[in-house]
Design a protein around this motif. Structure first.
Motif, PDB file in Angstrom:
ATOM      1  N   HIS A 151       0.827  -1.191   0.000  1.00 58.30           N
ATOM      2  CA  HIS A 151       0.000   0.000   0.000  1.00 58.30           C
ATOM      3  C   HIS A 151       0.879   1.265   0.000  1.00 58.30           C
ATOM      4  CE1 HIS A 151      -3.591   2.260   2.011  1.00 58.30           C
ATOM      5  NE2 HIS A 151      -3.308   2.720   0.808  1.00 58.30           N
ATOM      6  N   HIS A 155       1.473   4.318  -3.064  1.00 59.45           N
ATOM      7  CA  HIS A 155       1.404   5.785  -2.975  1.00 59.45           C
ATOM      8  C   HIS A 155       2.710   6.418  -3.429  1.00 59.45           C
ATOM      9  CE1 HIS A 155      -2.372   6.765  -0.708  1.00 59.45           C
ATOM     10  NE2 HIS A 155      -2.350   5.455  -0.565  1.00 59.45           N
ATOM     11  N   HIS A 164      -4.183   3.299  -7.895  1.00 58.98           N
ATOM     12  CA  HIS A 164      -4.698   3.294  -6.523  1.00 58.98           C
ATOM     13  C   HIS A 164      -5.610   4.507  -6.272  1.00 58.98           C
ATOM     14  CE1 HIS A 164      -4.999   2.374  -2.337  1.00 58.98           C
ATOM     15  NE2 HIS A 164      -4.285   3.409  -1.929  1.00 58.98           N
ATOM     16  N   HIS A 168      -9.014   6.076  -3.715  1.00 62.89           N
ATOM     17  CA  HIS A 168      -9.047   7.331  -2.958  1.00 62.89           C
ATOM     18  C   HIS A 168     -10.031   8.350  -3.511  1.00 62.89           C
ATOM     19  CE1 HIS A 168      -5.813   6.941   0.049  1.00 62.89           C
ATOM     20  NE2 HIS A 168      -5.423   5.975  -0.759  1.00 62.89           N
ATOM     21  N   HIS A 246      -6.377   8.273   6.415  1.00 63.50           N
ATOM     22  CA  HIS A 246      -5.680   7.882   5.191  1.00 63.50           C
ATOM     23  C   HIS A 246      -6.448   8.342   3.955  1.00 63.50           C
ATOM     24  CE1 HIS A 246      -3.209   5.639   2.402  1.00 63.50           C
ATOM     25  NE2 HIS A 246      -4.299   5.080   1.902  1.00 63.50           N
TER      26      HIS A 246
END
Ligand SMILES: [Zn+2]
Ligand SMILES: [Zn+2]
Lengths: 326, 340
Positions: A151, A155, A164, A168, A246
């Motif tokens: 993960h 990012h 990803h 988000h 997050h």
């Protein structure tokens, strides 16, 4: 056999599914070679359905009683429901399995032919054999650690974050948002965990209720609910408050925090934990609108476009700087 | 029936193949199963990561021996004193005491899905279904004699009675493969029907259960040519010859039935209703047939005369089944050389 249903409803339902749906389909389509795998999928689908139902039964009241944001559920949430069903009960695990079956044959075969037999944790720590629950939890901790780094890296690298970002982009987070991932991101995860399985073996799979519990924590952490586990609890297990940070607008992209899936320990150890944050608005302002509120195909396509822009942009930039230095 | 005297730890070790010396020995946790009079059944609970030990007289589980991940099939060592169980997904070979129902030890092993010893005891052949490989080992030392890369999904195993050849169904194709054990060379690969499963040597011919269809292929062992198709139910799987060599039984996966053939004429003589995914079968001394029900987490016991069956619960996805007191084992001549 009715008593058997109550003794082991998972297996009873999976057996029914296997006999009445999976096998007839495999037989009709010439796929009987997969009959054994088919039962694995039947069990998976039944567990997955149970996960969804339990999560629904617990999280829906929570979101009603203590919502972070009060607004009517938009169409985006329906898309997240689709993501959830696709990955927990539906086709995605089959597609991933079939796609990587030959990779598994080739890679594992390569090592085995050279005398290296992929171990299990019980091979590495012989005392574990006969203690399957302890083994299960040890696997869970190691896999959660691996997931933290997967993960975090997703990012760190712009091309990976391009995919990803789908996770988000959602501004209206609910407990359905956990499985909202780009397909290519899912495949990368499969490769990531395939590599780990090669090193330490696949985890024991005879504890559906424990898997359900872990997946429940992940779903719950996305719930639109003011739920914190208290000072100590938040440091033991990822809470909705912790994971919401997050997903907070300031945490989108490279400078993020709280990457942990089930355990916040890795964030604490590697300095990425943020327990201070209040319930911030969520989403990724850099994501195009299609990624946030588009249909499933629109979101997937937006991910591919962003990936293309990232790769292409870097290439153009690379050429440019080469020309400049000359 | 006679039983060897209670072995001490030392004699117990002596019965295990030499290869086991290099393996981890079981701890006391799994070595406490009681001795039982009526024989023991071993059920490989493939989705529960354990081997259930059943007291056959009471039809009840008395111990669960843990393995790594996925026990599927078994082979009895030529001396009859060690039962080998393959843990495919866990890459482990487990050694059990078939008389006492205890674990003796284990060692790393590449994807042992199916395994069987040649009738002369000179070869152990294992099929790695997940890796598309067939291995020929020297029993005892477990030294690798030869590896064959055969796509895809090598599954069930049968030997020629003189141990000159071994035959494997390639479940991922429509083919059967023949390996010459003298020359350690692949002799032929021939189409026999979609998704072939069980293979059995029977009176100079090979019988192959065709899972992707509804028949049993009768195959010429010389060249793999299909001579005849015996009608079965949809999803014909593994084949078993009874100890008297009167009947051959085939479990049909889709139909949820068991077809019985006359062993001499190969004529279909009876069809039994038995849903639940009948898989491995074992013949008890009382004439009844024990079988694992793959999708129902039960073992069924079928009385072939009346057609009635009873069931009792075992672990998830029970696959291989071994009966310590089976007359088939006592005779060892039935060419019951497929293990489901
Ligand atoms: Zn993230
Ligand atoms: Zn998330």
């Amino acid at each position: 056999m009715l008593r058997y249903f109550f003794q082991d409803p998972f297996n009873a339902l999976a057996g029914w599914l296997q006999s009445h749906l999976v096998l007839p389909i495999l037989y009709a389509t010439g796929g009987m070679r997969w009959e054994d795998i088919g039962f694995g999928w039947s069990l998976f689908a039944v567990y997955g359905l149970a996960q969804v139902l339990v999560t629904f039964a617990v999280c829906l009241p929570l979101e009603q009683l203590a919502p972070v944001e009060r607004r009517p559920l938009g169409r985006e949430v329906l898309t997240d429901v689709f993501y959830t069903l696709l990955s927990r009960v539906g086709l995605l695990p089959i597609v991933t399995f079939v796609l990587f079956y030959q990779v598994q044959v080739t890679v594992t075969g390569f090592f085995v032919d050279r005398g290296w037999i992929p171990p299990t944790l019980e091979t590495l720590l012989p005392g574990l054999l006969g203690h399957p629950v302890a083994t299960f939890f040890l696997y869970a901790v190691i896999l959660d650690f691996a997931d933290y780094w997967r993960h975090r890296l997703s990012h760190r690298f712009d091309w990976w974050y391009a995919l990803h970002a789908v996770h988000h982009a959602q501004r209206q987070m609910t407990f359905w948002s956990d499985d909202r991932n780009h397909l290519l991101d899912d495949f990368l995860s499969a490769l990531w965990f395939g590599a780990i399985a090669l090193a330490i073996g696949i985890p024991p799979f005879q504890f559906p209720l424990l898997v359900l519990l872990l997946r429940f924590v992940e779903s719950l952490s996305h719930a639109n609910a003011r739920v914190s586990f208290g000072w100590l609890g938040e440091r033991l297990v990822v809470s909705p408050r912790f994971h919401r940070a997050h997903h907070g607008v300031p945490a989108a992209g490279r400078q993020s925090c709280n990457y942990g899936g089930v355990l916040p320990w890795w964030d604490m150890i590697f300095g990425t934990a943020d327990f201070s944050s209040r319930y911030a608005p969520t989403g990724d302002p850099t994501a195009e609108e299609a990624m946030a509120s588009g249909s499933y195909p629109a979101q997937q396509w937006a991910g591919v476009r962003r990936l293309g822009r990232t790769l292409l942009g870097r290439k153009l930039l690379g050429q440019g700087s080469a020309g400049y230095s000359r | 029936m006679s039983r060897p005297p209670l072995p001490t730890r030392r004699t117990l070790l002596a019965t295990v193949p030499a290869a086991l010396a290099a393996t981890s020995l079981a701890t006391s946790a799994s070595a406490a199963a009681p001795i039982v009079g009526g024989g023991l059944a071993f059920v490989m609970n493939s989705a529960a990561a354990n081997i259930g030990v059943i007291d056959m007289a009471r039809e009840r589980e008395i111990a669960r021996l843990p393995v790594f991940r996925q026990p599927h099939h078994w082979a009895l060592a030529p001396d009859g004193r060690t039962l080998l169980v393959g843990d495919a997904a866990g890459n482990g070979l487990f050694f059990l005491d078939p008389a006492r129902g205890t674990m003796l030890g284990h060692r790393p092993f590449p994807d042992p899905y199916q395994l069987w010893f040649s009738p002369d005891g000179r070869f152990l052949v294992t099929a790695a279904l997940r890796l598309n490989r067939v291995y020929v080992w020297q029993p005892g030392t477990l030294r690798l004699l030869k590896r064959f890369d055969i796509a895809s999904m090598p599954s069930h195993i049968a030997f020629a009675p003189d141990s000159s050849m071994v035959y494997l169904s390639l479940q991922g194709t429509d083919r059967l493969a023949a390996i010459d054990l003298g020359a350690l060379a692949l002799r032929w690969v021939a189409p026999v029907g979609p998704a072939p499963a069980g293979v059995m040597w029977h009176r100079g011919q090979l019988l192959v259960g065709i899972m992707g269809s509804d028949y049993v292929s009768v195959v010429d062992p010389a060249d793999g040519r299909v001579r005849e198709r015996l009608p079965a139910g949809k999803g014909a799987h593994a084949l078993f010859l009874d100890p008297e060599e009167r009947r051959i039984y085939v479990g049909n996966r889709i139909a949820g039935t068991i077809t019985a053939y006359d062993a001499a004429s190969l004529a279909r003589v009876r069809t039994y209703d038995r849903p639940g995914g009948a898989d491995c079968m074992g013949f008890a001394p009382d004439g009844r047939i024990w079988m694992t029900l793959r999708w129902a987490a039960h073992v069924a016991i079928l009385d072939p005369a009346s057609g009635r069956s009873t069931t009792f619960p075992v672990g998830r996805s029970p696959h291989g089944l071994f009966l310590s007191n089976s007359p088939t084992l006592a005779s060892r001549q039935g060419q019951m050389l497929n293990s489901a």
